[in-house]
Design a protein around this motif. Sequence first.
Motif, PDB file in Angstrom:
ATOM      1  N   PHE A   6       0.923  -1.161  -0.108  1.00 64.08           N
ATOM      2  CA  PHE A   6      -0.123  -0.008  -0.100  1.00 64.08           C
ATOM      3  C   PHE A   6       0.905   1.283   0.025  1.00 64.08           C
ATOM      4  O   PHE A   6       0.564   2.326   0.606  1.00 64.08           O
ATOM      5  N   LEU A   7       1.928   1.206  -0.647  1.00 67.84           N
ATOM      6  CA  LEU A   7       3.060   2.147  -0.667  1.00 67.84           C
ATOM      7  C   LEU A   7       2.478   3.062  -1.931  1.00 67.84           C
ATOM      8  O   LEU A   7       2.200   2.765  -2.914  1.00 67.84           O
ATOM      9  N   CYS A   8       2.841   4.338  -1.242  1.00 73.43           N
ATOM     10  CA  CYS A   8       2.497   5.513  -2.251  1.00 73.43           C
ATOM     11  C   CYS A   8       4.039   6.282  -2.343  1.00 73.43           C
ATOM     12  O   CYS A   8       4.514   6.589  -1.385  1.00 73.43           O
ATOM     13  N   PHE A  51     -10.359   5.237   2.949  1.00 73.56           N
ATOM     14  CA  PHE A  51      -8.942   5.191   2.561  1.00 73.56           C
ATOM     15  C   PHE A  51      -8.263   6.541   3.357  1.00 73.56           C
ATOM     16  O   PHE A  51      -8.957   7.722   3.278  1.00 73.56           O
ATOM     17  N   LEU A  52      -7.211   6.408   4.025  1.00 69.38           N
ATOM     18  CA  LEU A  52      -6.443   7.434   4.286  1.00 69.38           C
ATOM     19  C   LEU A  52      -5.024   7.455   3.770  1.00 69.38           C
ATOM     20  O   LEU A  52      -4.594   6.433   3.422  1.00 69.38           O
ATOM     21  N   VAL A  64       1.262   2.969  12.399  1.00 69.45           N
ATOM     22  CA  VAL A  64       0.048   3.217  11.638  1.00 69.45           C
ATOM     23  C   VAL A  64      -0.626   2.220  11.339  1.00 69.45           C
ATOM     24  O   VAL A  64      -2.037   2.313  11.282  1.00 69.45           O
ATOM     25  N   CYS A  65      -0.253   0.980  11.140  1.00 64.36           N
ATOM     26  CA  CYS A  65      -1.059  -0.291  10.648  1.00 64.36           C
ATOM     27  C   CYS A  65      -1.824  -0.744  11.873  1.00 64.36           C
ATOM     28  O   CYS A  65      -2.892  -1.027  11.898  1.00 64.36           O
ATOM     29  N   LYS A  80     -10.384  -3.307   7.176  1.00 61.13           N
ATOM     30  CA  LYS A  80     -10.338  -4.675   6.823  1.00 61.13           C
ATOM     31  C   LYS A  80     -10.139  -4.739   5.262  1.00 61.13           C
ATOM     32  O   LYS A  80      -9.941  -5.740   4.706  1.00 61.13           O
ATOM     33  N   ASP A  81     -10.148  -3.413   4.594  1.00 62.58           N
ATOM     34  CA  ASP A  81      -9.616  -3.367   3.129  1.00 62.58           C
ATOM     35  C   ASP A  81      -8.479  -2.841   3.170  1.00 62.58           C
ATOM     36  O   ASP A  81      -7.942  -2.222   1.951  1.00 62.58           O
ATOM     37  N   CYS A  82      -7.572  -2.739   4.166  1.00 65.81           N
ATOM     38  CA  CYS A  82      -6.111  -1.991   4.202  1.00 65.81           C
ATOM     39  C   CYS A  82      -6.449  -0.747   4.795  1.00 65.81           C
ATOM     40  O   CYS A  82      -6.535  -0.059   5.591  1.00 65.81           O
ATOM     41  N   GLY A  83      -7.351   0.257   3.929  1.00 66.22           N
ATOM     42  CA  GLY A  83      -7.653   1.650   4.042  1.00 66.22           C
ATOM     43  C   GLY A  83      -6.598   2.445   4.371  1.00 66.22           C
ATOM     44  O   GLY A  83      -6.549   3.578   4.842  1.00 66.22           O
ATOM     45  N   LEU A  84      -5.172   2.154   3.835  1.00 68.75           N
ATOM     46  CA  LEU A  84      -4.232   2.892   3.909  1.00 68.75           C
ATOM     47  C   LEU A  84      -3.493   3.105   2.529  1.00 68.75           C
ATOM     48  O   LEU A  84      -3.416   2.095   1.980  1.00 68.75           O
ATOM     49  N   LEU A  85      -2.939   4.289   2.355  1.00 68.54           N
ATOM     50  CA  LEU A  85      -1.844   4.392   1.367  1.00 68.54           C
ATOM     51  C   LEU A  85      -0.878   5.296   1.984  1.00 68.54           C
ATOM     52  O   LEU A  85      -0.955   6.290   2.642  1.00 68.54           O
TER      53      LEU A  85
END
Lengths: 277, 277
Positions: free
Chosen positions: A16-18, A208-209, A224-225, A231-236
Amino acid sequence: MTRSELIAQIKQKKSFLCVGLDTDLTKIPEHLLDEEDPIFTFNKAIIEATSDLCVAYKPNIAFYECYGLKGWESLQRTATILPKDCFSIADAKRGDIGNTSKMYAKAFFDPQVSGFDFDSITIAPYMGKDSVTPFFEFKDKWAIVLALTSNEGSADFQNIENAEGVQLFEQVLEKVNSWGSIENTMYVVGATRGEAFLKIREHAPDHFLLVPGVGAQGGSLSDVCQYGMNKDCGLLVNSTRNIIYASKGTDFAEQARIEAQKLQKEMQIELEKAGIC
Amino acid sequence: MTRSELIAQIKQKKSFLCVGLDTDLTKIPEHLLDEEDPIFTFNKAIIEATSDLCVAYKPNIAFYECYGLKGWESLQRTATILPKDCFSIADAKRGDIGNTSKMYAKAFFDPQVSGFDFDSITIAPYMGKDSVTPFFEFKDKWAIVLALTSNEGSADFQNIENAEGVQLFEQVLEKVNSWGSIENTMYVVGATRGEAFLKIREHAPDHFLLVPGVGAQGGSLSDVCQYGMNKDCGLLVNSTRNIIYASKGTDFAEQARIEAQKLQKEMQIELEKAGIC
């Protein structure tokens, strides 16, 4: 890009890397300065070296705008080579009255008018509803609204409490939630204070954040995690300096890949721990 | 431009009018659309028709940015013909973390880097101190910080009260006052509620205020002057649509002049009433 397409990318790449493309002529390898368009040449090498390890790219528009017309040319060239399987973020922090925000939406979302076709743009919420909602009028495009940022000055206004003890960033989350949906809205939440994610998730459990501040700015990925993943990850999670400026030599792209790979592996562990992949 | 130079211009021209250059291809006279650069051609005619009647010009950057590279070219051409005796405002509503706000400052204040040399830029304060102060590092340049805007959504966040009943826009005024000075800081204050100026002047008695919302947006000039004028005038009142879109015919510049003249005359009366000229 839709929400489900983004989630599919995260699962496929186990990442989930940006990667932030804050490309600064004073920080890129010197040998590139002889190129016709050093910023584009640098970005191209970084993108080619990292695109299988990340799910998003985020050029910060200030780094292009500061070079005037030449900078916008570099941005336009860069935009054309952003991989289709990566979520693209125009980190522009725009926002104005309704009819003007519409113009900013066209500037980044309407290739017929501006030449740009980003998936998303970052938005400053100070001017309220009509400054944010024009960005929702574009199908499969996203507004990423500043909520709690990672910089020193974030506390000046974002943490101000009303009479009921609700902080400004919480009120931003609540109001913006009511204007958009989890299909077209994300929030910027700085990573410097892992526990702050608890409060964010009270208000925005499913959004998503976009998380800057991991690495160079001091935030921890595991914090952060722990506090921010859903449940969908929800993170970038964005990383810029640690990746793109990993080396000032001719091996800059190779070193960028090594740094991106480290983060991707950490992210894979977190995704597996959470049962997402 | 320095504060005293601006005040001298106001006294000389008997005007505190700012003309907004929100030049929209769908609103300018059709006969201009055949020109190579219709936006520039329109702006040039408007500037030539009004420059003795106003003390400032304010291109809203969104209206250029939305046309991508071509729009930035029009903005650059326009910037080169802004009269030296007029205060220039890049209405960009920028703001980011410290090192990025520095880039935005260069984008509008450093002609060596970006090609632009505006006197001022509008700033969104949500990200706090380090997002605002980089704009103060340029000599004789100004940050015009959003305080209380004139749009519908302004109440969503700007009027939120803390436990002591102090509204967010008041806290913005107090904090930004402590970072800058009346020589490099102005505030955006919408004209739709004349009495709101009373509260603004409690916190910022000596600052210049940039006032949109007179005319098309419904604010009254006499209210603004009654509640908002100070001993140095302290106001730049913006008008856009009433002036630049006064006619869609070949007489658009002439009609723009007539509208600007009306406002200038009203302003002269207010300045004389206040004993400023």
